[in-house]
Design a protein around this motif. Sequence first.
Motif, PDB file in Angstrom:
ATOM      1  N   GLU A   1       1.191  -0.964   0.183  1.00 57.18           N
ATOM      2  CA  GLU A   1       0.164  -0.274   0.353  1.00 57.18           C
ATOM      3  C   GLU A   1       0.583   1.073   0.086  1.00 57.18           C
ATOM      4  O   GLU A   1       1.992   0.877   0.411  1.00 57.18           O
TER       5      GLU A   1
ATOM      6  N   ASP B   1      -3.464   7.388   2.025  1.00 53.69           N
ATOM      7  CA  ASP B   1      -4.372   7.537   1.077  1.00 53.69           C
ATOM      8  C   ASP B   1      -4.350   9.016   0.102  1.00 53.69           C
ATOM      9  O   ASP B   1      -4.150   9.816   0.753  1.00 53.69           O
ATOM     10  N   TYR B   2      -4.843   8.709  -0.912  1.00 49.45           N
ATOM     11  CA  TYR B   2      -4.850   9.920  -1.685  1.00 49.45           C
ATOM     12  C   TYR B   2      -5.629  10.658  -1.258  1.00 49.45           C
ATOM     13  O   TYR B   2      -5.790  12.189  -1.712  1.00 49.45           O
TER      14      TYR B   2
ATOM     15  N   ARG C   1      -6.120  12.034   1.170  1.00 50.72           N
ATOM     16  CA  ARG C   1      -5.415  12.815   2.464  1.00 50.72           C
ATOM     17  C   ARG C   1      -4.355  13.752   2.269  1.00 50.72           C
ATOM     18  O   ARG C   1      -3.917  14.329   2.724  1.00 50.72           O
TER      19      ARG C   1
ATOM     20  N   GLN D   1      -5.692   0.974  -7.105  1.00 48.19           N
ATOM     21  CA  GLN D   1      -5.520   2.106  -6.625  1.00 48.19           C
ATOM     22  C   GLN D   1      -6.332   3.246  -8.845  1.00 48.19           C
ATOM     23  O   GLN D   1      -5.812   4.819  -7.711  1.00 48.19           O
TER      24      GLN D   1
ATOM     25  N   GLY E   1      -8.655   4.717  -6.067  1.00 46.67           N
ATOM     26  CA  GLY E   1      -8.112   5.623  -4.945  1.00 46.67           C
ATOM     27  C   GLY E   1      -7.956   6.982  -5.659  1.00 46.67           C
ATOM     28  O   GLY E   1      -8.549   8.312  -5.050  1.00 46.67           O
TER      29      GLY E   1
ATOM     30  N   ALA F   1     -13.271   8.219   2.423  1.00 49.34           N
ATOM     31  CA  ALA F   1     -11.270   8.685   3.050  1.00 49.34           C
ATOM     32  C   ALA F   1     -11.732   8.313   4.607  1.00 49.34           C
ATOM     33  O   ALA F   1     -12.288   8.543   5.503  1.00 49.34           O
TER      34      ALA F   1
END
Length: 304
Positions: free
Chosen positions: A87, A91-92, A94, A174, A177, A262
């Motif tokens: 991972e 995250d995208y 965040r 991916q 996200g 999210a």
Amino acid sequence: MAVEHPVTAPTGGPDQTRIHNIGYRSYDGPRLGRAYARRSLYSQSLRGAYGLGRSVKSKVLPMLLFVVMCVPAAIMVAVAVATKAKELPVDYTRYAIIMQAVISLYVASQAPQSVSRDLRFKTVPLYFSRPIETADYVRAKFAALASALFVLTAAPLLVLYVGALLAKLDFAHQTKGFGQGLVSVALLSLLFAGIGLVIASVTPRRGFGIAAVIAVLTISYGAVSTLQAIAEAQDSTRSIPWIGLFSPVTLIDGVQSAFLGASSAFPGGIGPSDGQGVVYVLVLLGLIAAGYGLLIRRYRKVGL
């Protein structure tokens, strides 16, 4: 064609006066109209947001902030590839929240640059003396700054996405996200552009505009974060999501945690519920619309 008539000075001296019969000709070329003027103003404002077509000094800060936004993403990708992680570290959705200080600084520097000069040198009425109207000017400026912000915030997400694919992480996960991240930064760009332009349009002095934008974005975030921490310490967790409505950064955080899957950055990870998320969306859209409306009213007065 101009015609020159040399005339001897009345005193009989060597000085001479030239009379230029310039004249006026009618223009027979194409008249491109409002749409062309609006597109031109948008493209020039967008270029100006990154200092393109301006002096080298004007390029330094926006380009530096762009690099600062992208470098952490590149480092995360390098670490993920080197360690063969399953991972990404962040995250995208965040990433923009983490880098919100850089984004706020960019808005503070470029929103006044977009509108303060026109106010300071009183060139706004000149725009409105031709086919362009108040709404055209506001739309072009709003769209240009929002587009510049989207480029700033989406570029590191693209770096993360490409790096994730190079690291052979799950393509479907991916891509999902990445799409959620793009929606989040698009909303953030519209909100921050509206806030920045409304504040900057109040004063023709760029320095005051920069200070005011920084104050609104940073003080509101600090105050909301502090109140949320106090509410958590006093076990008043139900009020934490409602407090988040009073800062642009936490407002975006609440929207994406409610509808984009999210994780929330609120204390204790307590994000808004579905019902509270609807309120967040309504407040977000209301602020964007209010910003646009305030700009229209402001420039109608300025253009008189």
